[in-house]
Every structure is written in C-alpha cells, then in structure tokens.
Design an enzyme around this catalytic site. Sequence first.
Site, mmCIF file in Angstrom:
data_model
loop_
_atom_site.group_PDB
_atom_site.id
_atom_site.type_symbol
_atom_site.label_atom_id
_atom_site.label_comp_id
_atom_site.label_asym_id
_atom_site.label_seq_id
_atom_site.Cartn_x
_atom_site.Cartn_y
_atom_site.Cartn_z
ATOM 1 N N GLU A 205 27.416 54.129 74.179
ATOM 2 C CA GLU A 205 27.539 55.598 73.723
ATOM 3 C C GLU A 205 26.354 55.666 72.858
ATOM 4 O O GLU A 205 26.740 56.250 71.776
ATOM 5 C CB GLU A 205 28.989 55.515 73.020
ATOM 6 C CG GLU A 205 30.119 55.606 73.739
ATOM 7 C CD GLU A 205 30.206 56.769 74.382
ATOM 8 O OE1 GLU A 205 29.975 57.775 74.130
ATOM 9 O OE2 GLU A 205 30.769 56.739 75.736
ATOM 10 N N ASP A 206 25.135 55.602 73.351
ATOM 11 C CA ASP A 206 24.047 56.223 72.653
ATOM 12 C C ASP A 206 23.670 55.263 71.419
ATOM 13 O O ASP A 206 22.824 55.919 70.470
ATOM 14 C CB ASP A 206 24.100 57.702 72.383
ATOM 15 C CG ASP A 206 24.107 58.342 73.560
ATOM 16 O OD1 ASP A 206 23.369 57.873 74.452
ATOM 17 O OD2 ASP A 206 24.645 59.405 73.723
#
Lengths: 321, 1154
Positions: free
Chosen positions: B774-775
């Site tokens: 998630e980044d």
Amino acid sequence: MRVRVRNLEAERINFVLENVDLPLANALRRILIADLPTMAIDIVNIQENSSVLVDEFIAHRLGMVPLISTACDRLINYNRDCVCLDHCPKCSVELDLNIKCTTNETILVTSNHLQLRSQEAQDTSGNFIDPPIGLSDDFGLPINYHLQDVHPITICKLRQGQELRINCVAKKGINKEHAKWGPTSAVGFEYDPYNKFKHTSYWYEQDEKAEWPLSANATEETPPDEGGNLPLDAEPRNFYFDVEATGALEPKDMLLMAFAELQNKLAGIVLALDQPAQQDGDMNNANLVEGMDNVDGGAGASGAQAVDDWGVSTSQGFDWQ
Amino acid sequence: MMDVDEEVDVKPKINESDDWTTPGNYHGKSLTDEIKTVEDKWQLLPAFLKTRGLVKQHIDSFNHFVDVELKNIIKANEKVTSDVDPKFYLKYTDIHVGTPERQDADSVDKSITPHEARLRDMTYSAPIRISVEYTRGKQIVRRRGIPIGRLPVMLRSNKCVLTGKDQETLARYRECPLDPGGYFVVKGTEKVILVQEQLSKNRMIIETDSKKNVQASVTSSTHERKSKSYVATKNGKIYLRHNSIADDVPIVVALKAMGVTSDREILQLVAGHEDDLKEVFYINIEEALKLGIHTEMQALEWIGARSKSARKTAGPAHQKRPVWEDAIETLASIVLAHVPVDNLNFRPKAIYVAVMVRRVLAAMVDEKMLDDRDYVGNKRLELAGQLLSLLFEDLFKKFNHDLKLNIDKVLKKPNRTTEFDAYTQLLYGGDHITSGFVRAISTGNWSLKRFKMERAGVTHVLSRLSYISALGMMTRISSQFEKTRKVSGPRALQPSQWGMLCPSDTPEGEACGLVKNLALMTHITTDVEEEPITNICYMLGVEDVALLTGTELYRRDTYIVSLNGNLIGVTRLPTRFVATFRKLRRSGYINEFVSVYINHHHNSVNISSDGGRICRPMIIVENGFSRVTTEHIKALKEGKVDFDAFLTQGLVEYLDVNEENDAYIAINENEMTMASTHLEIEPFTLLGACAGLIPYPHHNQSPRNTYQCAMGKQAIGAIAYNQLNRIDTLLYLMVYPQQPMVKTKTIELIGYDKLPAGQNAMVAVMSYSGYDIEDALILNKASLDRGFGRCQVMRKYSTMIRKYPNGTHDRLADAPVGLDGIIPKKYQALESDGIAGAGERVDTNDVIVNKQSPSNALDNSINPGQADTSTTYKNAPMSYKSPVPGYVDQVLITDTESEQTLVKALLRQTRRPELGDKFSSRHGQKGVCGLIVPQADMPFNDRGITPDVIMNPHGFPSRMTVGKMIELLSGKAGVIRGTLEYGTAFGGSKVDDMSQVLIENGYSYAGKETMTSGITGECHTFYTYLGPIYYQKLKHMVLDKMHARARGPRAVLTRQPTEGRSRDGGLRLGEMERDALLGYGAAHLVRERLMLSSDLFHVDVCNDCGTMGYNGFCPMCKSQKNISNIQIPYAAKLLFQELLAMNIYPKISLEDSV
C-alpha cells in the site's frame, strides 16, 4: 581462503576474496559496513552558538565528521563498559571548537578548527586515568587534519560577531548504532561477473551481451563456454570487493579488523554450539539461536580467547557444513 | 538542416495532391525558405517575469486602486454640503496615499518595514491624505495632506518600502528577495485577497433557464448601481425583466416606452431583414396591441404603475410625481444602468434592448446561438484593488455622511464663540476608515450595504508551509459558485483556459474545478479609459449607432462595434477596422491591454478595455515569419532590451481569451504557416507555478499532476530567506533541502531551486519485506542518520502581558524555589525575567513564560493607581505542549499597537523520519515510511551503492506515472555526468540521450541494475530500477498525530469522554463498530464500551412514580420506599431531565421490580 589485494589507496581497498563461500563473503561485507568500531563525536556541549545554524544542526554535522580511529578496537573501551565515571581517555576523546569571527569576512568553520583537548578523568576509586598506551598521535583528530590540497569538512559559516564555543566528546561505537561510526562509505561486492551460475537473469531487447555491459571484474574470470553448463553443485567461490573508506580507519586495518570481528562472531557461535544445552529444563532442545543468546553477554571478554582457538581451526579448513 | 529534411519527408504525407515539388507552393512555403527558428525564444519568459513578476496581477491591481481609482472615488464624492448653511461647502481636491508609517506615538523614525509589522502583530499601513477646499465664514480655505485614515499596504506595491530595493537592502529589512509580495500584513498576520472569478459585467449572456426558455441577461455595473436586467421569453413571448419592475414588461411595451413607437421600426430594430426572426417576433407586437399600448406615454404609464424603486425616492417633500416619470426614471437609470441615457435620449438604450431581443430571437431559432457562461472569455477576475475600491467607497461615503452630520450639528448652533472651521471636524473623523479596512481584511467579510453585498471568506491567511504553498496561494482563483451545487459545467476543464489557467492545479473534493490557478505567463488587466478608444473608433470610420435604423444595423455586411458591451456604432469593413486598430495598438497609440476581436456569429466587433480580463503575451507572426528573431533574443540576453521593449516595438502583444479566438497561434516555429498570426512563447507556460515543478508532466496520467499540485504545498523545505527571523505559529523547515536533480525551466523561473522542498533520494524500485505494501516506503537507516528527511518544526508560543483598565497588570515572575532550595523541574528553563532562555531544553509541561495575572483584573471598583500593593496574583503560565522535548529558539518581547506587551517564544524540535512519516515524489505518489532498514541489510549494486528509499513497483502500473520513471533515468544520467537535467513539460532532456549517457558509463540503458541482497549476499534474480528521484517530506508526521488514552478529560454536559486529539479525547466506538459487536453478539462488550467506560451514572429510581431521585429518596413520592439504584449512561439521565423540562414525563419502570 585467500585475500588478494588488487589496489590499496589511502581511502580505498580493492581485493578479491578467493575460495570462500557466499555467506561468509557476505558476512565480511556486512561487518565492514556495520560492525567495525570507530570514534565519532557523540556528545556536544554548546556554550555559545551565535551562528545561523541551530544547535542540533551543528551537533549533527560534528557527529558526521570522521575521526582517525586507528586501533580503537584494541585500545579504546566502549564508554558503557569503561571503569570511569563519565568519560575518560580510555573510552573517549575530547575535542574543542572555539572560533569567533571578528573580521567582516565570512569564516568557513571546518574540521580543521577542531582541536584535541587533553582530559583528566578519575575512575570510581579516585585514581586518574591515563590515556591508553600505543595510541597514535593523531588519534581522534578529524581526517585530513590540516593537510594541504585537501579541503577539510565544512561545519558552518560565521559572519562578523558570530561565535562558536563547543566542547565535543567523541566515543567509540559501531555503525549499527549510528551511521557516523561507519568506517566505510560504500562496499562494492560482486561475484560471478559472467552470470555463470544464473543467479540472475538479464532482461534484454535484442542482444543480452550488448545491452548488459560486463563489469571490470570479468577479466578475473574465464568467460563461460558456449553452451557449457556448470556442475549442478557449483557455487561462487571468488568475490570482488571494492571498499571505500571514510578515512577513520586505514583500509588495511579495516580489513584485518573485519576478519578479527568475523572470527569473533563465529567464535561466539562455536562456543555456543560447544556448550551443551544446559540450564533450564525446558531448554532441552536449545537451538542455535538460543545458544547465541547465552554467550552474547560475555562475547567481549571471552572473545579474545576464542579468536586464538578459531585461528587454528581456520587453517584446518573449517567446513561449515 | 534537420528541419529541411523533415519537411521533405512530411509534406507528401500531409497532402499528396498538393503540388509541393514546385518551389513556393506548399502552404506558401518552399524548400529554399530559410528556417524560421527563433533560438531561445523562451528567454522572453524570464524577461516577462522580471518586469511583471509572478504576482503582478495583485500588485498592478492595488497600484491601480491607489493611483487611479482612489482619485475617481474622490471625484465622484467630492462635495460635502450642509443642510443648515447653504453657503457652506467642502470639496475634496486631491487624495494620495503616503508611505507606510508606524503608529507608535513617540517614535522619531516613522518608517516601518513589513517584517516589523509581522513580528509586532501590527498592521502594515500607510496614511490616506486628502486635500480639501472649504468655506470658513466668507473665506475659501485650502488645506493639504489631511490624514483621514490608514490603508493597509500591499507588499511590493508602489507604496511599499520594499519596491525596487536591491537584495542587500531587502536583507537589511529582514525580507526575502524571493518573496513575491502581493499580500497584506494585518495585525501581524499575512493576508491574501484571493482572486475572485465572476461573470463579465455589462455583457449580454444568452442562455436558457431551467425550463429551456431563452433569456438574455446583463449585469450592469456602474459606480452608483449594480443590477441585473433580463430579456426573457415566456410562452414564446419576450419580456423585459428587472427587479425594480414588478411585472415582466412585454418587450414591445418596453421599446415603446423608450421612444420607439412605430411597430415597423420595432420590428426592424429587432429582427432586421431576417424573415425567420420576424416570424418569431410578431406575437410580441400582438401582445402590445392586446394591452392597448400604442404610444410612448401609454407604455410609460404601464411601466410606471409597476415600478418599485422609483417610488421611494419621491419623498414627502416632493410633489407626488406622475407615474410616467417613475417609469422614465426606472428605465433611464436603473434598468440596464450601464447604457448611458443623456438628456433623456433613450435611443442608445432602445437599440441595446433591441440587440438583446435580436440575440434572444436568434437563439430561439437556432440553439447554437446560445452563449457558454463557463467560457473563460465571459469571465472577469476581481482582484484586491477592485475589492478595496468597493470597500473604500463605502467607507468614504460613510465618512462623508458622518462629517456632514457633525458639520450640521455645529452649524445649527446659533451663536458660536469661534468661527466654524470644518478642518477640526475632518480630523474628528476617527479611525472609521482605518478600522474598516483592517476589519475587512483580517476577517475576510466584505459587507457593503450600498450594493447589498455580503461576502465572507474573501481573504485568507497566507500559507507559509512552503515557498510553493505561498506562491500557489497568490495565483489562486476562487469561483463564486456554490460548492454544494451539483453542476459539472463550472467545474469542467474549459478548452478556452489554455494558457490562461493551469489545467492541473485544482484541489480535489468539493472545490474541485471551482478553485483554479493562473498559468505561468498570464496577466490580469486593469481598467483602461474608454473615451480615447471611442474617439479612435470613430476616427477609424465607425458610424454612430444612434443614427441608424434596424435595416442598416443588421445588414449582412455590417458589423456592430461595441466597447465594453456598449454599442458605439457599426462598420462595414470589420477586418480592416480590426487590423488598423491592432496596428495602432502595436505601435502604442492604444493601451496594450485593450483587446479587439470580430465575432462572426453576432456580426460584431468587440473592443474590451475593462479590468479583470486574463491575457497573455504572444509573439506576433507576419507572413509566416516570427517578428521576434534570434537577434532580438540576443539583445535581450545581453540585457540591452527588456520585455517592455518587445511590446513597444510590436514584436510581442497581449491577447485575451476572446482575441485568442481571432488568432491563429502556432505552438512551434515549424507549425507556422502564412495564415499564422501568432507564435507561442513557450508551450510549458500553460501550466501554473505548482504544476511547473513536476518533471515530465506530459508523460503522466493527468490526475497525478493534480495530486502533486496539492502535495507540493505540503512539502517541507526552505520557505524564505528570512525563515529564521520569522516567528510563525507553525513553521516546518528541512535541515538539508536540495534542488532537484531533474529540474524544469519553471523551477528556475520561480526560484524553487533556491528555496527547494525535498531531497534527491536514491530510489530502488523493488519489493522488500512486507512493510512496503500500500505504497509504504522502506528507508535506509544510515541515510536517516546522515540527515535524509530531517526537519525542524518551530512553534510559536505567545502571550500578552496585559494592562487592565483598573490599573492592575500581569507580571512575569522568576522561577519559584522549592522547600529544598531547588527549583522544580518544571521551571528550570526559566531565566530571571520569567521567560525561558534561548537555547534551553524544555520537556512536556515545562513553563516557558511564567506569567501571573492579578486576581482582581476584571474588578473595576478599584481605582487606577491604588491597586499595587494589595493585589494578589494567580499563576497563568504558558507551558510547553508536545510529547517530545524541544529547544527555545528565540524569544521576542515587544509592544503591540495597542501598547500591550507581547511575549513570543519560538520552540524548536528537530525530527528525523520515523515509521509512519509521509513522503511523496513529484508525481502524486505519496507513501508513508513502513520500515527502516540498516544499511547492511539493504540491497546494493556492484559499486556498493545502497538506496535511500525502496519503493514498491506496484505503485506504477495503475498510476501510470511514466514521468517518474523518466525522472529517475534523467536523474541517474545527471548524477553520472555531473549535470542537472531538465524535465520541462513538452521538452526537457530526452530519454534517448539519457540512455546514451548511461551506456557510455557502463550502465544499462534502461536504468536497471542487478543488485545483491544485503541479507544473504546473493545476487537478486531480478534487475532493479535504481536512480535518484526527488522526494518531498510532507508535513504529516506521526509525532503530531499520535494519540492514545485510557482515562482522561470528560465533557461537562454529558460526562462522556472528550473528542479529538487536541483535547486528549477518547477513541470513539462508532455506530458501525457497535453494529459489528451487536451482530457478533458481544453484548457485554457493547455495554462496557458504551456505558461502563464512558458515562456511567448511578441513579436512584423510584419504582412507584418512575422518576429519578437522590440519596435513596424520591422527591415526587416523598418516600424512601421502592427505590432502586440503577446504572444508566449519564446522557440518558440528561435526556430524561431535558424531557421533564419540556413537560414530557418519561417513566422508568424496572423489569425486576415489577
């Protein structure tokens, strides 16, 4: 195992580690990065700072200045292990930075303005502590101290009327704790320049050879035969190191220290393996990791003994399997 | 040579039938033509910004207000007379604004710098001085330089002390040379008056209402009046509609009232000779017939009977005016107020109405004739100057009114000891004007009773989070549309905003598309005088409109010429007229910001000289050649000429959106043809300042650029050269900011390379551990040790040492000493003056300013002077609130304008990145730090380079930020070569060249490298994209957000835990969480969370009457029998009591006891 030094400069060593296996070579690399003790400024007492940079800023910059730490692994104690009350010549070096700009020309404060200060310290019983014997004269000084043609490390700038009065305490430490104690800036590490072992696969558009240039280390090895396959159990045995030092330690010393540290660490493991799982009943099946924990505390003291033992077994070609 | 080759290749492909082999035959070009490149024409851009600056629109507008509009306002309100003494008059002859002055009473040097105003919470303002001429007895007295109030001065305007100062002087004034100015300092805060977007004033807009009825509307705006008039259709019939007339006026009645009485003439004026229009219009003539209105008088009577506002003006003193006079009044000065009616000559207004009707008719026949109200050419931008001028006129009228009342009051007295001198009254005026300005700017509420204007949120505090955020604020345009309305039109990207408004820079969410930003090379016009332009038009052969009949007006070859929406005449040679007009403008006879264009749909030539139009400069092209040549640019580079010289020489001119439509603009030199009229200076100027930071934005998916525009404003970096002298509420500074490896021309132009906000991080695009999903980013611990992402947070703690009306005052006390003779830890940072010393470390709750207040401060029964000995003081210390220790950076003790002592202390924290801190690249790719890894564990390449940041490759496929990949490639080539590369939009370093550099230096052309695992020492089986990317640290840091609570404060009313981190609030178990627990059946958990751990209350309930009692007693039944003690939420108890208070009797019946 053989070390063949290909190039040795003041702040660089290029060598080939031959006839070892990959995990050991990597362990050496990791030790070169993270586990060699050096000296670095750790405590900064600021009496006067009228420069534009804030206290923490200057403290951080001072910490990053590499100090000459020759033989600090043998001669200097970790501050936490030392017998002194606060810090003493056996575990620290004190440096001063006192400078005031009085002219209307801006002063560039550099590592050359740092000055060693003799320190007096007492141990718990009130005796004065002498500096360790065998320390080099330049121990604790910033690297390239007042060397000609070498630009010293900038700390800050002062304009007219600004002043720095700073007292620093440099202590021994390792890179694991903070990067300022790292003796290396980069450790180049390569094996198998021809990718004979197919540890990696090169993606290419048309021509693999044209698109992936060979490294310089390729000259050390024979190119793979056309279509020739390696034995299934073949493993890399030669490793090409290119270690770039900060200048805190001599590259040669650094390498020797790294080997000693490696032996030290392995000795710890051997010691743990040799000792039968004892103590608590529920640790009957003490595995290797737990064994390590057992010796961890005493590694510093018993290590010296272990090195000698270990030295013997290396020559016999200790096989890790 | 290249260009020639290309042309040979390209030509046959474009048009094979064209005879391109014979020279001079392809679009008028031949192979032997010289190549029309203008080297470095982008150099015009820095020259433009040098003369105009980034916020020139604000400054120009303010200057125009101070220099021109103030005088106009004075002229419009120049006389004050008295109702008592008819001989008395006071006339304003001149007005001017002085230089900013300090207000301190005993100051010798009156000059003040903006920075002093910021630090001392003062207003940076200059006196407004007037010259007057008035009667004193029989004399006429003239006085000059009478101050009537103070005007907050816009920084860097021509009244500001900073204007035209060199860098050294600015440094002495503690001002940043890169600061653009254009804002005000009011009560110590920097305030910006945002640009407001509105529909054009005084222009017809033809559109349909909700029922698809066509209507033409005009918002008339004059100094006296603002009103909106419509020509609307209802059931196929056309009416004139205005607020001051109760009913809709049938259009024929309206025209008859304006003196066009013949039906035939009406038909001609409205429909000309087009039969289809005539047909649609006939019904309106019938309508008037049905009403029985044939003459002008009948029409006026009809309108007069229905007009509203005119009645009011007829006061009791006047004779009752005939109804038809009301109608004349209404029609002449209220309806379509901007069309002048001189000496009751209604002809121009009648023709104006007729043209409106004609446009409505045309739109009824053909939908294409409707206007687009979102078209940028139909918009006007209202700037600080216009808003201030509205405000000043209002304040000045009030001032005059008060003055007149005062003068009358004095003159009314029959016997005066001294001769009346109006000068004293003038000085009495008080600070009505000053406080009016200060209040409006500091609250942002523009309330003008005259126009019934009530606007909130006009001003905003200038965001000083980063240099870019301040700059971005100065170019921001806010729209008047409601944010809640669900219409897509005003929010959509308009093709006409090309080059004027940035297509990327708009916020997400509710204000999306309503808040816009100016593009880099735009200018907003200020008003230009109309009269000379009218004269020039008549000289160029325009025939006066009032002399014409309908047939002449609407002949096919006749074009109506209008100036700022007013019809001034017709021409039969529109092209020649416009060409001559432009020639005059280019040679400087007409102001460069006057625009002229032909609208072939309406057969009209429109000239605009009003303020608020967006325009931008373009290179003039003649006969397929750019008028700017390489020699011109050379002269520019050598500094021999500036941008204005290009304007005056007619090489470059400004085009507004409407005139752009009349131009054929080539983007590049090679696109120029014989038909081209203009050449873009540089295509990347279509982006604004914020979007200009993005390297290779033309390779990114467009929303990513929008995200970056929002995030660039949150990046921590250097904010200004004077950042360490500022004492802001919150200031984020980066310890080692770097200019980006891959920069853009915009970055250099706006000075982002001098005040950067980010660092060039070595990025490896690979997966590492599970902490990068998630980044999330993986950071190298050694990099952090060495200063990557390190920042300083400065927070202001300020307090006033007050003097109270009763003579008591606050005091500062030194640190108290404990019984053991040791100063408590809390007070140890204090020096003997009771303020923490600069450089001291403070921990949570340590006292920074040890203030004590008198316990009787509000007691006004004590007389001033006697209050000293007896007063007791209570502690009112200001203490440090942060979980992490900080250091006192600086302390300021000063006086404010209100003579109160002000103490400001600036507290500093130095923070290194930690888990959860937010970072972002310049491509709208944000992520938090997920893991910090020791250097030895980091992967490395064959040279031993370890990345600073590891980014998960999953960030790429769906985001499509190809620009980021190219940034890495260019950055890597730049690092190797030792150059800074360019990623300018529609240009920049080419991927091919960058790859070539990589290959030459022994790297893979694609930027990929084989890396080795730091953990095992084994070679990765994959290859890694490795290189520098510019990373910004965003202001969202874990330290400012961390929050947990077991027990803590509760709200007084409900006894429930407070809400929010700032109040040490509880963490809410919300409805959805409750639903989940109920669904799961965890009833006891619900009970515990919602009652026991929240607002548990023990209450005695009477089983007889069902009310709540106390102490085992029921006050209703007056008994102690049948009382049960139960647990309920305090909120429930509160509810029962509130119900009781409104006469509802909630009865509690307990199941067990029944």
